[in-house]
Design a protein around this motif. Structure first.
Motif, mmCIF file in Angstrom:
data_model
loop_
_atom_site.group_PDB
_atom_site.id
_atom_site.type_symbol
_atom_site.label_atom_id
_atom_site.label_comp_id
_atom_site.label_asym_id
_atom_site.label_seq_id
_atom_site.Cartn_x
_atom_site.Cartn_y
_atom_site.Cartn_z
ATOM 1 N N TRP A 110 0.916 -1.219 -0.170
ATOM 2 C CA TRP A 110 0.027 0.134 -0.019
ATOM 3 C C TRP A 110 0.779 1.222 -0.003
ATOM 4 O O TRP A 110 0.332 2.457 -0.668
ATOM 5 C CB TRP A 110 -1.146 -0.031 1.165
ATOM 6 N N ASP A 147 -4.996 -0.519 -1.429
ATOM 7 C CA ASP A 147 -5.354 0.515 -0.648
ATOM 8 C C ASP A 147 -5.256 0.263 0.933
ATOM 9 O O ASP A 147 -5.618 -0.791 1.306
ATOM 10 C CB ASP A 147 -7.002 0.806 -0.746
ATOM 11 N N TRP A 148 -4.546 1.164 1.921
ATOM 12 C CA TRP A 148 -4.458 0.657 3.067
ATOM 13 C C TRP A 148 -5.613 0.576 3.706
ATOM 14 O O TRP A 148 -5.584 -0.402 4.853
ATOM 15 C CB TRP A 148 -3.512 1.730 3.728
#
Length: 255
Positions: free
Chosen positions: A224, A230-231
Motif C-alpha cells: 500500500w 489501498d491501506w
C-alpha cells in the motif's frame, strides 16, 4: 552501509533472472497490478539501470518512477534481449555500487528522481526494493504463480522505504511523534518525528513516546505504501489521534 544489501542484490538479481527465464512468450505479454506487461516491467528495470550507469546522469530513479512519469519512451525489445540486457547491466551496477562502502561514501549525495536526496550508500537498498517489488508484486502476480522461496531481506527494504517516508509530504504532516509498528518479515517499530530543523526523521527502534500509533504487516506496507493496494483494504490498526493517522496514511506514496 553493511555488505548485506549488496549480497541481497545478488540474490534478488538471481531470483528475478531465474523466474523470468521460465516465462513463456504468452506470459511475457500478461499485464500485472502495475497495468504493464511483464516485458514492459523488465524494460523499465533496464532503463533505471541505464540511468544509474550513464556518466552524465545527475539523478537516479526506480523503475516505478519511470513508469509514473512516462520517462521510459524506448519501446521494449524482444523479451529475451531485454532480460539479457538486465543481466549484464545489473551485474555492472552491483559492481559499481560496491565502491560506495565506508564512511567517505556517506558524504556523496545522490538525487533520486521524485523521492529526495540520499547518501550513495543507500543505492543498494533502493535497487533491492525496486527489483524485489517488481518481481514479487508485479511480475509474479501477472503470470499467476509464486516466486520460489528465498531470502527476502525485508529489513533492508523497509529501512529504505522509511528513509523515503522521512522526505515525503506525508512526514511533514506529523506535527507530533507517530510510531509505525510492522509485524512479519523485517518486523520493527519506527518513530516518525518532527525535526528540529524542519526536516522530519524516521528512526527504527527509537525509544520515544508516540500518542499516535499505526500497526500493520510489513508485506501489506510494501504494497500500500507503493500504491499497489489501498491501506483501508489492509489490516491496519490505529491508536491515538485517528484523524492525524488517516491524513498521513492517505498521503503516503513511497515509490
Amino acid at each position: 552501509m553493511s555488505i548485506e544489501p549488496l549480497m541481497a542484490l545478488h540474490q534478488e538479481r538471481a531470483a528475478l533472472l531465474d523466474f523470468c527465464h521460465t516465462l513463456t512468450a504468452e506470459e511475457w505479454t500478461r499485464v500485472g497490478p502495475s497495468g504493464q506487461s511483464v516485458q514492459d516491467v523488465v524494460a523499465e528495470l533496464v532503463a533505471s539501470l541505464r540511468a544509474l550507469l550513464t556518466p552524465q546522469q545527475i539523478t537516479v530513479t526506480t523503475s516505478s518512477l519511470l513508469h509514473d512519469r512516462d520517462a521510459h519512451s524506448k519501446p521494449a525489445e524482444n523479451p529475451h534481449e531485454t532480460l539479457q540486457e538486465f543481466k549484464l547491466l545489473s551485474l555492472s551496477a552491483i559492481a559499481g555500487m560496491a565502491l560506495y562502502v565506508g564512511p567517505r561514501a556517506e558524504q556523496i549525495v545522490v538525487s533520486v528522481n521524485g523521492l529526495g536526496r540520499y547518501p550513495a550508500t543507500a543505492l543498494p537498498s533502493m535497487y533491492l526494493f525496486d527489483w524485489h517489488t517488481r518481481l514479487y508484486h508485479d511480475i509474479a502476480p501477472a503470470v499467476g504463480r509464486p516466486v520460489p522461496g528465498g531470502e527476502f531481506y525485508m529489513d533492508v527494504i523497509l529501512d529504505w522505504l522509511m528513509a523515503v517516508l522521512a522526505q515525503s509530504p506525508a512526514a511533514c504532516l506529523a506535527h507530533e511523534p507517530i510510531s509505525i509498528t510492522l509485524a512479519g518479515e523485517g518486523a520493527g517499530r519506527w518513530l516518525l518525528e518532527p525535526g528540529a530543523d524542519g526536516q522530519p526523521t524516521v528512526t527504527r527502534n527509537r525509544v520515544g513516546h508516540a500518542a499516535t500509533r499505526i500497526f500493520g504487516d510489513s508485506d501489506d506496507f510494501l504494497r500500500w505504501s507503493t500504491g499497489r493496494a489501498d491501506w483501508r483494504q489492509c489490516d491496519i490498526g490505529i491508536d491515538g489521534n485517528h484523524e492525524l493517522a488517516v491524513r498521513v496514511l492517505d498521503l503516503i506514496q513511497l515509490g
